[in-house]
Write a protein that holds these residues in place. Structure first.
Motif, PDB file in Angstrom:
ATOM      1  N   GLN A 154     -25.112-144.434 -10.447  1.00 16.43           N
ATOM      2  CA  GLN A 154     -24.691-143.259  -9.693  1.00 16.43           C
ATOM      3  C   GLN A 154     -24.829-143.499  -8.189  1.00 16.43           C
ATOM      4  OE1 GLN A 154     -23.150-140.635 -10.200  1.00 16.43           O
ATOM      5  NE2 GLN A 154     -23.761-139.078  -8.703  1.00 16.43           N
ATOM      6  N   TYR A 155     -25.918-144.124  -7.761  1.00 17.23           N
ATOM      7  CA  TYR A 155     -26.134-144.392  -6.337  1.00 17.23           C
ATOM      8  C   TYR A 155     -25.072-145.348  -5.800  1.00 17.23           C
ATOM      9  CZ  TYR A 155     -28.575-145.503  -1.992  1.00 17.23           C
ATOM     10  OH  TYR A 155     -28.891-145.667  -0.664  1.00 17.23           O
ATOM     11  N   VAL A 156     -24.780-146.410  -6.560  1.00 12.07           N
ATOM     12  CA  VAL A 156     -23.784-147.389  -6.128  1.00 12.07           C
ATOM     13  C   VAL A 156     -22.406-146.737  -6.042  1.00 12.07           C
ATOM     14  CG1 VAL A 156     -22.636-149.554  -6.728  1.00 12.07           C
ATOM     15  CG2 VAL A 156     -25.091-149.330  -7.054  1.00 12.07           C
ATOM     16  N   ASN A 157     -22.070-145.893  -7.008  1.00 16.74           N
ATOM     17  CA  ASN A 157     -20.766-145.227  -6.989  1.00 16.74           C
ATOM     18  C   ASN A 157     -20.641-144.266  -5.809  1.00 16.74           C
ATOM     19  OD1 ASN A 157     -18.741-145.565  -9.466  1.00 16.74           O
ATOM     20  ND2 ASN A 157     -20.804-145.983 -10.182  1.00 16.74           N
ATOM     21  N   ARG A 158     -21.718-143.594  -5.458  1.00 19.92           N
ATOM     22  CA  ARG A 158     -21.689-142.721  -4.287  1.00 19.92           C
ATOM     23  C   ARG A 158     -21.420-143.528  -3.022  1.00 19.92           C
ATOM     24  NH1 ARG A 158     -27.250-139.848  -4.504  1.00 19.92           N
ATOM     25  NH2 ARG A 158     -26.694-139.381  -2.335  1.00 19.92           N
ATOM     26  N   PHE A 159     -22.007-144.729  -2.956  1.00 21.74           N
ATOM     27  CA  PHE A 159     -21.736-145.600  -1.809  1.00 21.74           C
ATOM     28  C   PHE A 159     -20.263-145.988  -1.766  1.00 21.74           C
ATOM     29  CE2 PHE A 159     -20.990-150.097  -0.809  1.00 21.74           C
ATOM     30  CZ  PHE A 159     -21.182-150.067   0.567  1.00 21.74           C
ATOM     31  N   MET A 160     -19.705-146.345  -2.922  1.00 24.94           N
ATOM     32  CA  MET A 160     -18.298-146.750  -2.960  1.00 24.94           C
ATOM     33  C   MET A 160     -17.384-145.588  -2.573  1.00 24.94           C
ATOM     34  SD  MET A 160     -18.766-149.840  -3.634  1.00 24.94           S
ATOM     35  CE  MET A 160     -17.036-150.233  -3.530  1.00 24.94           C
ATOM     36  N   ILE A 161     -17.763-144.368  -2.958  1.00 25.21           N
ATOM     37  CA  ILE A 161     -16.977-143.190  -2.566  1.00 25.21           C
ATOM     38  C   ILE A 161     -17.011-143.021  -1.053  1.00 25.21           C
ATOM     39  CG2 ILE A 161     -16.906-140.666  -2.661  1.00 25.21           C
ATOM     40  CD1 ILE A 161     -17.798-140.862  -5.582  1.00 25.21           C
ATOM     41  N   ARG A 162     -18.213-143.116  -0.445  1.00 20.47           N
ATOM     42  CA  ARG A 162     -18.320-142.992   1.012  1.00 20.47           C
ATOM     43  C   ARG A 162     -17.523-144.086   1.714  1.00 20.47           C
ATOM     44  NH1 ARG A 162     -23.892-142.238  -0.060  1.00 20.47           N
ATOM     45  NH2 ARG A 162     -24.293-144.334   0.760  1.00 20.47           N
ATOM     46  N   ASN A 163     -17.520-145.267   1.117  1.00 16.80           N
ATOM     47  CA  ASN A 163     -16.854-146.410   1.740  1.00 16.80           C
ATOM     48  C   ASN A 163     -15.329-146.272   1.721  1.00 16.80           C
ATOM     49  OD1 ASN A 163     -17.603-148.775   3.106  1.00 16.80           O
ATOM     50  ND2 ASN A 163     -16.923-150.050   1.404  1.00 16.80           N
ATOM     51  N   GLN A 164     -14.792-145.469   0.787  1.00 19.26           N
ATOM     52  CA  GLN A 164     -13.339-145.362   0.649  1.00 19.26           C
ATOM     53  C   GLN A 164     -12.812-143.968   0.998  1.00 19.26           C
ATOM     54  OE1 GLN A 164     -11.597-147.054  -2.908  1.00 19.26           O
ATOM     55  NE2 GLN A 164     -13.357-148.374  -3.250  1.00 19.26           N
ATOM     56  N   GLN A 165     -13.632-143.175   1.682  1.00 21.07           N
ATOM     57  CA  GLN A 165     -13.217-141.808   1.981  1.00 21.07           C
ATOM     58  C   GLN A 165     -11.968-141.758   2.860  1.00 21.07           C
ATOM     59  OE1 GLN A 165     -16.184-139.017   3.279  1.00 21.07           O
ATOM     60  NE2 GLN A 165     -17.699-139.749   1.801  1.00 21.07           N
ATOM     61  N   CYS A 185     -22.865-144.878 -19.799  1.00 17.74           N
ATOM     62  CA  CYS A 185     -23.310-144.721 -18.409  1.00 17.74           C
ATOM     63  C   CYS A 185     -22.115-144.548 -17.476  1.00 17.74           C
ATOM     64  CB  CYS A 185     -24.136-145.932 -17.977  1.00 17.74           C
ATOM     65  SG  CYS A 185     -25.786-146.003 -18.690  1.00 17.74           S
ATOM     66  N   PHE A 186     -21.082-145.409 -17.670  1.00 17.55           N
ATOM     67  CA  PHE A 186     -19.895-145.326 -16.820  1.00 17.55           C
ATOM     68  C   PHE A 186     -19.210-143.973 -16.981  1.00 17.55           C
ATOM     69  CE2 PHE A 186     -19.499-150.175 -17.457  1.00 17.55           C
ATOM     70  CZ  PHE A 186     -20.455-150.387 -16.473  1.00 17.55           C
ATOM     71  N   ALA A 187     -19.161-143.470 -18.209  1.00 15.89           N
ATOM     72  CA  ALA A 187     -18.494-142.188 -18.453  1.00 15.89           C
ATOM     73  C   ALA A 187     -19.247-141.039 -17.787  1.00 15.89           C
ATOM     74  CB  ALA A 187     -18.390-141.948 -19.958  1.00 15.89           C
ATOM     75  N   ILE A 188     -20.582-141.044 -17.931  1.00 13.98           N
ATOM     76  CA  ILE A 188     -21.386-139.971 -17.326  1.00 13.98           C
ATOM     77  C   ILE A 188     -21.252-139.992 -15.810  1.00 13.98           C
ATOM     78  CG2 ILE A 188     -23.743-139.159 -16.956  1.00 13.98           C
ATOM     79  CD1 ILE A 188     -24.400-140.207 -19.789  1.00 13.98           C
ATOM     80  N   VAL A 189     -21.389-141.192 -15.227  1.00 17.13           N
ATOM     81  CA  VAL A 189     -21.285-141.319 -13.776  1.00 17.13           C
ATOM     82  C   VAL A 189     -19.867-140.985 -13.312  1.00 17.13           C
ATOM     83  CG1 VAL A 189     -21.396-142.940 -11.851  1.00 17.13           C
ATOM     84  CG2 VAL A 189     -23.166-142.979 -13.618  1.00 17.13           C
ATOM     85  N   GLY A 190     -18.856-141.367 -14.116  1.00 13.47           N
ATOM     86  CA  GLY A 190     -17.469-141.080 -13.764  1.00 13.47           C
ATOM     87  C   GLY A 190     -17.203-139.600 -13.637  1.00 13.47           C
ATOM     88  N   LEU A 191     -17.779-138.796 -14.509  1.00 15.34           N
ATOM     89  CA  LEU A 191     -17.608-137.352 -14.428  1.00 15.34           C
ATOM     90  C   LEU A 191     -18.173-136.804 -13.121  1.00 15.34           C
ATOM     91  CD1 LEU A 191     -18.507-136.329 -18.110  1.00 15.34           C
ATOM     92  CD2 LEU A 191     -16.227-136.408 -17.059  1.00 15.34           C
ATOM     93  N   PHE A 192     -19.346-137.323 -12.722  1.00 16.10           N
ATOM     94  CA  PHE A 192     -19.955-136.867 -11.470  1.00 16.10           C
ATOM     95  C   PHE A 192     -19.126-137.287 -10.259  1.00 16.10           C
ATOM     96  CE2 PHE A 192     -23.794-136.533 -14.138  1.00 16.10           C
ATOM     97  CZ  PHE A 192     -24.256-135.292 -13.723  1.00 16.10           C
ATOM     98  N   GLN A 193     -18.581-138.512 -10.280  1.00 18.37           N
ATOM     99  CA  GLN A 193     -17.827-138.980  -9.120  1.00 18.37           C
ATOM    100  C   GLN A 193     -16.488-138.253  -8.990  1.00 18.37           C
ATOM    101  OE1 GLN A 193     -17.690-143.140 -10.101  1.00 18.37           O
ATOM    102  NE2 GLN A 193     -15.602-143.062 -10.861  1.00 18.37           N
ATOM    103  N   ILE A 194     -15.865-137.889 -10.108  1.00 22.59           N
ATOM    104  CA  ILE A 194     -14.630-137.083 -10.050  1.00 22.59           C
ATOM    105  C   ILE A 194     -14.919-135.729  -9.411  1.00 22.59           C
ATOM    106  CG2 ILE A 194     -12.964-135.836 -11.469  1.00 22.59           C
ATOM    107  CD1 ILE A 194     -13.020-138.217 -13.415  1.00 22.59           C
TER     108      ILE A 194
END
Length: 731
Positions: free
Chosen positions: A75-86, A165-174
């Motif tokens: 989840q932390y890594v995905n949040r970073f990737m989201i910030r990086n591609q905003q 794990c990917f599915a759970i984190v994917g829901l949060f990132q969407i």
């Protein structure tokens, strides 16, 4: 079309996902490697005397619980990737793409990277599983041969767990992408950190610290004043006085905080408080030393409380250190113009302080987590080797049968038996006995049978029979003499005290004097001592009129018992001698004890190592992503330096210095604390290390662990440095 776009983004930004891929691959490979031991297809050649079924459930539970930490990491890594591609998300939104579509594309992008990491991780996990197998076979003292195998059930569990794990984190990132405003996306890379040095969180830590020190001072007065009598050494009395005074000095600093801060800076006040906390931690850390070398009496509750207080002192000192470090850099910048304006130091201080001022709490938590991780690594060989050494010395006979008079409700009703009923079992199973010793221990006086901690004795002939079983030299005694057999970990001062206080002993068959020969410390098993550290050796004639305490039968077989035979022997014994709720008689086989204890040791070993590596990966991933996030935000700063004529080699050196601070400071502090921890183990448990482990062997294993840790550090540091330089490069 959207899938093609997602795969195109993956191909274009794969270098930006390096930390993401590296972290996931490491975690997946470790997960598969450790979990492979629980596979039903896993059947290493460990012989018939061992059974790995006891490993399955325990290993599976430990690994799954620890791996739950990875959901936080993903989840932390995905949040970073989201910030990086905003910014890219904002452009797509302006072009008319729906938020749900953008989120779905990003999910596909991260999922592709995750599946690639999953595939690579399983391949590496097959390799790493060989090292886990080597650890297992070492525990069971069996030779290791490389054999690469892919276990279907382990692959299925690994894929299922991480896909979940990917599915759970994917829901949060969407959900996260849908909530971000377009204007915030466009200016995300231009937001600077708010500079702050208030450190409000440390003020709360200080308040808690003063309360805990006050309570510990009161507790120390009630607990430690007992040692101020003439019965204890002067060194202990001085230690007691210091242990009582220091907590109240800390409380005094808390009460006078406002007055002190008027006359000195906040940094100096924190240094004063930190020094007092360090003094208290050192003082309390001496407790195990006094307990070991001076036989300091202290109940377990008080001892554990003081150890817990050491942990709090450590947390407090690390918290104070990072606040002092942050404000110390600010003071250095403002007061030393020579340092401030030397080369690009002004820019360097700005880079560090803009983030460190508001991130002291996260740096403190990372440092404490790294300390925990390194300590777990260092603690692993200590506990494992201690447990194995203790096992070898505790279970020295293939079959060990004994009675315990303290477990009987009425010791007078204890039957005396020689356990010959087992001979029929040995004949049926074709078990050949190499050595067989049946003997008893005795009370010095019949009245001792009512005491729970009475010292018992063994006859000289029975003792020499035990010595013969292991090839030790036999002993001899005069008719009016006795000797002593000690537990090998007994301190020498305890033996000397016993020698002084028991130069002569009285028995129901007359008095005996202590032999001039050296006390014996050969390994004869621990049950023989009946809860004491010593058993007395008496002449045979002296034992004829003494009351029997416990009866024993120790057996060495020609070949090791199989696990099935050992279980059947235990069942046969309990059928012949029912327990009736009282564990008066017991049978112990080396096969079952080695198997079950070794399995438990392995579960603890793998749990500690796996936890340490996961925590280490989490800390380094967070440190890496923090710096990579900053590199995007401050790209224009480095461009300003280039426009001012700063050479590229100076910029590379600036990046190296900046990353050196962020990685080096928490790692060095954690290593320093961990070094003190291992020194504490060597001093406080030197007898156990010498008896069960061996100092050189322990140092070798500690060295190997440190090499692994530095290898991980270099991998993450190098990857972060490369990506940071790429992010701030021209164009």
């Amino acid at each position: 079309m959207y899938f093609r776009l997602a795969f195109k983004n993956v191909k274009r930004s794969i270098k930006d996902y390096l930390i993401y891929i590296m972290t996931l691959t490491a975690c997946i490979s470790l997960f598969y490697a450790f979990l492979s031991i629980t596979s039903r297809y896993y059947k290493p050649d460990i012989g018939a005397e061992f059974n790995l079924e006891v490993l399955g459930d325990g290993m599976l539970l430990v690994i799954l619980l620890i791996t739950m930490l990875l959901i936080f990491l993903v989840q932390y890594v995905n949040r970073f990737m989201i910030r990086n591609q905003q910014k890219e998300f904002a452009v797509q939104s302006i072009m008319g793409m729906e938020r749900s579509t953008i989120a779905s594309l990003f999910f596909i992008e991260t999922l592709v990277m995750g599946l690639f990491s999953l595939l690579l991780g399983i391949v590496l996990g097959v390799v790493f599983s060989q090292f886990i197998t080597a650890m297992l076979l070492q525990i069971f003292q069996k030779p290791f041969v490389f054999s690469f195998m892919l276990f279907p059930d382990t692959v299925f569990l690994t894929v299922s767990f991480f896909c979940a794990c990917f599915a759970i984190v994917g829901l949060f990132q969407i959900r996260t992408i849908r909530k971000i405003k377009i204007i915030d996306m466009l200016h995300a890379d231009r937001k600077n950190e708010v500079f702050s040095t208030t450190h409000k969180w440390v003020e709360k830590v200080l308040k808690v610290n003063f309360i805990l020190f006050f309570l510990m001072g009161i507790y120390s007065i009630r607990t430690l004043t007992y040692y101020l009598t003439d019965e204890f050494q002067t060194a202990i009395q001085i230690w007691v006085l210091i242990s009582i005074v220091i907590p109240f000095v800390m409380v005094g600093l808390g009460i006078a905080e406002k007055k002190i801060r008027k006359s000195c800076s906040h940094v100096k006040y924190l240094l004063m408080v930190g020094f007092v906390g360090f003094a208290e931690m050192v003082t309390v850390s001496l407790l195990p030393v006094w307990k070991m070398y001076f036989a300091l009496p202290m109940d377990k509750g008080a001892f554990n409380l003081y150890l817990a207080f050491i942990i709090w002192c450590l947390i407090f000192l690390v918290s104070v250190f990072f606040v002092v470090f942050s404000e110390g850099l600010l003071v250095l910048k403002n007061r030393s113009l020579r340092v401030k304006y030397k080369e690009e130091n002004l820019f360097f201080f700005g880079q560090i302080l803009s983030k460190l001022g508001s991130n002291t709490l996260s740096m403190t938590l990372i440092c404490l987590t790294l300390t925990l991780s390194i300590s777990l690594f260092l603690l692993t060989p200590f506990l494992v080797e201690w447990a194995q050494g203790f096992l070898d010395k505790r279970v020295v006979y293939d079959i060990q049968i004994d009675s315990d008079y303290t477990a009987a409700e009425n010791v007078k009703l204890l039957p005396e038996t020689d356990y010959v009923f087992l001979d029929s079992f040995f004949e049926d199973k074709h078990i050949t006995l190499k050595d067989d010793c049946i003997f008893s221990t005795y009370f010095l006086k019949a009245s001792d049978l009512h005491e729970q901690g009475a010292i018992t004795a063994i006859s000289l002939s029975d003792y020499n029979n035990l010595m013969k079983m292991f090839g030790y030299e036999e002993v001899s005694l005069a008719e009016n003499e006795f000797s002593t057999q000690w537990l090998s970990i007994t301190p020498k001062n305890t033996m000397e005290t016993f020698k002084t206080q028991h130069a002569r002993i009285a028995t129901d068959n007359g008095e005996l004097m202590l032999s001039a020969s050296e006390p014996k410390t050969e390994e004869l098993g621990e049950v023989l001592y009946s809860g004491q550290n010593v058993v007395l050796i008496l002449p045979d004639l002296q034992c004829d009129k003494l009351t029997v305490a416990n009866s024993y039968r120790y057996i060495m077989t020609e070949s090791p018992l199989s696990y099935a035979d050992a279980e059947q022997l235990t069942d046969y014994f309990h059928e012949y001698i029912p327990m009736d709720g009282q564990e008066v008689y017991s049978v112990t086989t080396k096969t079952i004890e080695r198997n079950d204890t070794s399995a438990l040791i392995f579960i603890v070993q793998t749990g500690l190592i796996y936890s340490a590596i996961i925590l280490f990966v989490i800390c380094f991933t967070i440190l890496s992503l923090q710096q990579l996030s900053d590199s995007g935000k401050y790209r224009y700063r480095f461009q300003v330096l280039r426009n001012m004529g700063v050479e590229e080699n100076h910029i590379r050196r600036l990046v190296l210095k900046q990353l050196g601070i962020w990685f080096g400071v928490p790692v060095m502090v954690a290593l320093l604390i961990s070094s003190a921890f291992i020194l504490f183990l060597f001093i406080g448990f030197s007898i156990q290390i010498r008896t069960y482990i061996g100092a050189w062997k322990l140092l070798q294993q500690v060295g190997t662990i440190l090499i692994i840790l530095f290898a991980l550090l270099i991998c993450y540091f190098t990857s972060t440095w490369i990506l940071f330089r790429k992010s701030i490069s021209q164009g």
